[in-house]
Design a protein around this motif. Structure first.
Motif, PDB file in Angstrom:
ATOM      1  N   ARG A   1      -3.886   4.748  -7.266  1.00 36.50           N
ATOM      2  CA  ARG A   1      -3.657   3.512  -7.143  1.00 36.50           C
ATOM      3  C   ARG A   1      -5.017   3.182  -6.447  1.00 36.50           C
ATOM      4  NH1 ARG A   1      -1.185   3.164  -0.912  1.00 36.50           N
ATOM      5  NH2 ARG A   1      -1.902   5.468  -0.423  1.00 36.50           N
TER       6      ARG A   1
ATOM      7  N   SER B   1       5.032   0.977   7.449  1.00 34.01           N
ATOM      8  CA  SER B   1       3.555   0.372   8.066  1.00 34.01           C
ATOM      9  C   SER B   1       2.943   0.035   6.609  1.00 34.01           C
ATOM     10  CB  SER B   1       2.747   1.279   8.575  1.00 34.01           C
ATOM     11  OG  SER B   1       2.346   2.358   8.189  1.00 34.01           O
ATOM     12  N   MET B   2       1.938  -0.908   6.727  1.00 36.75           N
ATOM     13  CA  MET B   2       1.208  -1.205   5.593  1.00 36.75           C
ATOM     14  C   MET B   2      -0.404  -1.129   5.902  1.00 36.75           C
ATOM     15  SD  MET B   2       3.126  -3.616   3.096  1.00 36.75           S
ATOM     16  CE  MET B   2       4.810  -3.280   2.702  1.00 36.75           C
ATOM     17  N   SER B   3      -1.252  -0.375   5.168  1.00 35.13           N
ATOM     18  CA  SER B   3      -2.499  -0.405   5.310  1.00 35.13           C
ATOM     19  C   SER B   3      -3.194  -1.634   4.647  1.00 35.13           C
ATOM     20  CB  SER B   3      -3.010   0.732   4.826  1.00 35.13           C
ATOM     21  OG  SER B   3      -2.492   2.314   5.582  1.00 35.13           O
TER      22      SER B   3
ATOM     23  N   ARG C   1      -5.467  -5.708  -1.076  1.00 30.91           N
ATOM     24  CA  ARG C   1      -4.280  -4.841  -0.879  1.00 30.91           C
ATOM     25  C   ARG C   1      -3.035  -5.192  -0.273  1.00 30.91           C
ATOM     26  NH1 ARG C   1      -3.546   1.061   0.852  1.00 30.91           N
ATOM     27  NH2 ARG C   1      -1.247   0.772   1.030  1.00 30.91           N
TER      28      ARG C   1
ATOM     29  N   ASP D   1       0.684  -4.604  -1.922  1.00 26.44           N
ATOM     30  CA  ASP D   1       1.738  -4.341  -1.365  1.00 26.44           C
ATOM     31  C   ASP D   1       3.260  -5.183  -1.448  1.00 26.44           C
ATOM     32  OD1 ASP D   1       0.804  -2.051  -0.351  1.00 26.44           O
ATOM     33  OD2 ASP D   1       0.075  -2.971   1.651  1.00 26.44           O
TER      34      ASP D   1
END
Lengths: 307, 524
Positions: free
Chosen positions: B138, B420-422, B431, B436
């Protein structure tokens, strides 16, 4: 006697097969290894890619028979993280665990037998009560708590770090974890030695020995102790299991790079092949230890040989 | 010390050894040997196959990326710094040309060139049909050609015009690996005996115990400040703390949130708390599925009521003190120009508004199930308990179901799902917003999907992805945020926090990052 040996070996094999099957089932129902391998927010295609690579897309039965077939051919699988053979990973870690377990066994046997004998010979006196009090403490103390107390005391009060020393570790670094690991066994050895010795001392053959004029020290060391030690063989065989099981906790607390720590990490990262092999290896160790104890009885207890 | 013939001889011998072993004795003299206690080490040190927090702590010390973020001056690292690439430009809308630094040496002395870079980002490794390092897919998303066009120039072509390529060379796909060595030893052996151009050179790696590396004095950006680095596995926090307090360790990682105070109060050591580019959150399950045919959360007003009922600022303050804060949706400081310190969330804490929104729904006290993975995000469960009580206050009934791992959390039925999302760095909100939550995201596609993006969101997203100029991109970004908030498919908590315990006299600061680098820029 052949029948006795055969039944013991057959039972050992069945135990191992049941263990292998249960582990195989549970690990697949406690979460998808492919999802654990991929990053938590990985897209579905990546997870599917892992699932195919691990053969997890196959029907359960196909996976199971394939696994048994590979086991039968000595193929214990590969770590899903590093791609290394599980057997190799296990063998890399084994010396550390054996070193820790071996030293723990020696410490607990020597201290346990000694304390038990002292207590028996001072029956009813304060020494006896102190030893028995200690053995209850040793047996009841959870080893993760004891280990942490030891480490934090060393560090905060004496500025000495007692945890694992890494590759450069010295023999001194092993004492604190070995004591932690062997503490519970030490307690039970002490209690067992005491009661067994008290029982033996009052046996008729001890009276006969005394009547023959054999000195006290010799009576104790050559007549009483060996006879009192027979039941301890069983106890040591059983506690080999607790040494290995206990090493899971002790190694984690002391950063000791052995099989126990590896098992914790492999379970946490869903490294299925490694977990399966480790549980198999640990079960095999216990089964073999018990088998050896059973066979030792043939040597030391003539009554079984007569059957 | 009494001077005898013996001490004189041994001193002479010792000096002899030092001079023989170290061609640069002046440098080697007072450099420390740093011992870093970590909770885990990834089993392979290939920097893409081993993408993980426990790997990244090591990777940046052994390897260099083409481009780097400057966190030594600015904790959020919004400035890009030429690293193994000295410059880059966009040759055509889809082609980027990178010019490489001359004379950079790998640890075996081999000089890095464009072939190494082309190999590191190659189809075979990262983005082909069956890549060797699928974890990197990715990050390499959209790349269709990587080619060495000169001894020190590399071209990267993307499928569609992509302004974020330079930023992506900061991520693990930007690490440069030695082609000659990698091909000689193979993928697995490379992971066990990694070699790069970084400031430290591997001495030994045992995935069960420790990784030892020594200063690479030929590093192009020397001098290297430590004589050696040892990353030792100490899984138990109390043991790491004990080792730090006793002076055995120089740095420890991952202090539990409720123990930071204890570290702070221990003489001789300091605690660092850093808020990083990762945001714990939950997704609302907005879908009616077989397992959940009458899902009350299909009503957007119920979702908005729930967000408005929770005092996130108060909770974050109570749990973290000043260590972190609650950002407005997708308004993150790491985005440079896109970051607007004055932008506020459309739905923030307002119990009256929450009640009004709730009154507009048919919700009738049905139990909503919230799946939470045990102990995965610091303070998440405690915060969840607070939230459940605040929802109860306005009449919403949420039950927390804590499970042991993510694949159990993904098992339906659930109404809310923890994650959780970075905001992994692309220099912009690409991103967290588009990867996401967009049409190809796991929120929309995976077996545990929870959302169908709205038409307006998709339209703004496509506009955003196609835009090349800042003004246009920024406008599309704000439209996406508006659409997202208008549909409220989830709720972000705070910036995640990582913590370190550090020996007081070691002047080291990693910035707002879980990555630890021990070069001369980070050790002052």
């Amino acid at each position: 006697m052949i029948g006795f040996i055969f039944s013991k070996v057959a039972r050992a094999v069945i135990t191992l097969l049941v263990t292998v099957t249960l582990v195989f089932i549970f690990i697949r129902f406690s979460g998808d290894p492919a999802a654990a391998l991929a990053p938590p927010d990985a897209p579905q295609e990546v997870i599917d890619q892992y699932r195919r690579a691990l053969g997890l897309d196959q029907p359960f039965w196909v996976q199971y028979t394939g696994y048994l077939n590979r086991l039968a051919h000595g193929d214990f699988g590969y770590s899903i993280h590093s791609g290394r053979p599980s057997l190799q990973i296990f063998l890399d870690r084994l010396p550390a665990t054996l070193r820790l377990g071996g030293i723990a066994l020696v410490i607990s046997l020597v201290a346990g037998l000694g304390l038990g004998a002292v207590a028996a010979l001072n029956r009813g006196r304060p020494v006896d009560r102190a030893v028995m009090g200690f053995s209850v403490f040793a047996f009841a103390m959870p080893n993760f708590l004891f280990g942490l107390v030891v480490i934090l005391t060393g560090s905060l009060m004496f500025q000495v770090y007692l945890g694992g020393q890494g590759a450069s570790g010295s023999i001194f670094g092993v004492v604190a974890p070995a004591l932690t690991l062997g503490l519970a066994s030490m307690g039970s050895y002490a209690r067992f030695t005491r009661s067994s010795l008290l029982e033996t001392i009052n046996k008729p053959f001890m009276l006969a020995a005394e009547a023959r004029g054999i000195p006290y020290k010799r009576r104790l060391l050559r007549h009483a102790l060996p006879n009192a030690a027979i039941p301890l063989v069983t106890l040591v065989g059983l506690s080999l299991g607790s040494l290995i099981a206990g090493s899971v906790v002790t190694e984690q607390v002391f950063a000791w790079p052995g099989v126990g720590q590896l098992l914790v990490r492999s379970v946490a990262t869903r490294d299925i092949a490694t977990v399966q092999f480790l549980v198999l290896a640990i079960a095999a160790t216990m089964v073999i230890a018990n088998l050896i104890v059973d066979l030792l009885y043939l040597v030391i207890d003539p009554r079984i040989r007569a059957r | 010390m009494k001077l005898t013939r013996r001490t004189l001889l041994s001193t002479a011998a010792a000096i002899g050894t030092v001079t023989m072993m170290n061609p640069l004795p002046a440098l080697a003299q007072d450099r420390p040997n740093l011992l870093i206690a970590v909770d885990a080490l990834w089993e392979t040190m290939d920097p893409v196959i081993g993408i993980s927090t426990s790997g990244a702590r090591v990777h940046y010390n052994l390897f260099d990326t083409l481009v780097r973020r400057n966190r030594w001056d600015d904790a959020d690292g919004t400035e890009l710094v030429p690293w193994l690439a000295t410059s880059w430009e966009r040759t055509t809308p889809t082609v980027w040309t990178f010019h490489l630094r001359e004379g950079v040496k790998f640890h075996d002395g081999h000089v890095m060139d464009a072939e190494d870079v082309a190999f590191s980002i190659s189809e075979q490794r990262l983005w082909g049909e069956n890549p060797e390092a699928p974890r990197g897919t990715r990050y390499a998303n959209g790349i269709i050609r990587v080619e060495a066009t000169g001894p020190l120039t590399v071209e990267i072509e993307t499928e569609v015009p992509d302004p974020s390529i330079a930023y992506r060379m900061v991520t693990p796909v930007g690490f440069v690996l030695p082609k000659h060595y990698y091909e000689e030893v193979g993928l697995e052996a490379f992971g066990q005996n990694p070699m790069g151009t970084g400031p430290y050179k591997l001495v030994s790696f045992d995935p069960s115990t420790e990784l030892v590396a020594e200063a690479f004095d030929d590093h192009w950006n020397g001098p290297v400040p430590a004589q050696s680095l040892t990353f030792r596995i100490v899984p138990e926090y109390s043991t790491r703390f004990a080792g730090l307090a006793a002076g055995e360790f120089d740095v420890i990682v991952s202090i539990p949130a409720d123990q930071v105070e204890q570290v702070r109060n221990t003489p001789g050591i300091v605690a660092l708390e850093k808020s990083i580019e990762n945001y714990p959150m939950f997704a609302f399950n907005t879908l009616n599925t077989e397992e959940l045919p009458d899902n009350p959360l299909t009503d957007v007003n119920l979702r908005k009521a729930m967000v408005s009922a929770v005092d996130r600022d108060g909770i974050a303050q109570a749990l973290w003190g000043g260590a972190t804060y609650v950002p407005a949706p997708f308004n993150f400081p790491e985005y440079g120009d896109y970051f607007d310190p004055d932008r506020k969330a459309a739905y923030s804490y307002d119990p009256d508004r929450a009640r009004e929104l709730l009154a507009m729904t048919d919700y009738d006290g049905e139990e909503l199930i919230w799946h939470i993975t045990r102990g995965f995000y610091p303070n998440y469960e405690v915060a969840a308990e607070f939230m459940v009580e605040q929802w109860r206050d306005i009449g919403i009934n949420v039950r927390i179901r804590v499970v042991d791992n993510f694949s159990l959390a993904y098992q339906r039925p659930f109404h809310m799902l923890n994650m959780s999302m970075s905001s992994e760095f692309s220099g912009d909100p690409y991103r967290p917003l588009w990867l996401d939550w967009g049409p190809n995201s796991s929120r929309v596609n995976a077996s545990h999907k929870t959302w169908v993006p709205t038409e307006g969101y998709l339209e703004a997203g496509e506009r955003f992805a196609a835009a090349q100029e800042f003004e246009e991109r920024n406008a599309a970004y704000l439209d996406m945020v508006r659409e997202w908030e208008d549909d409220t498919p989830g709720m972000y908590f705070w910036r995640n926090v990582v913590s370190y315990g550090v020996r007081e006299d070691l002047n080291w600061d990693p910035g707002n990052s879980a990555v630890t680098i021990f070069d001369r820029l980070y050790i002052k």
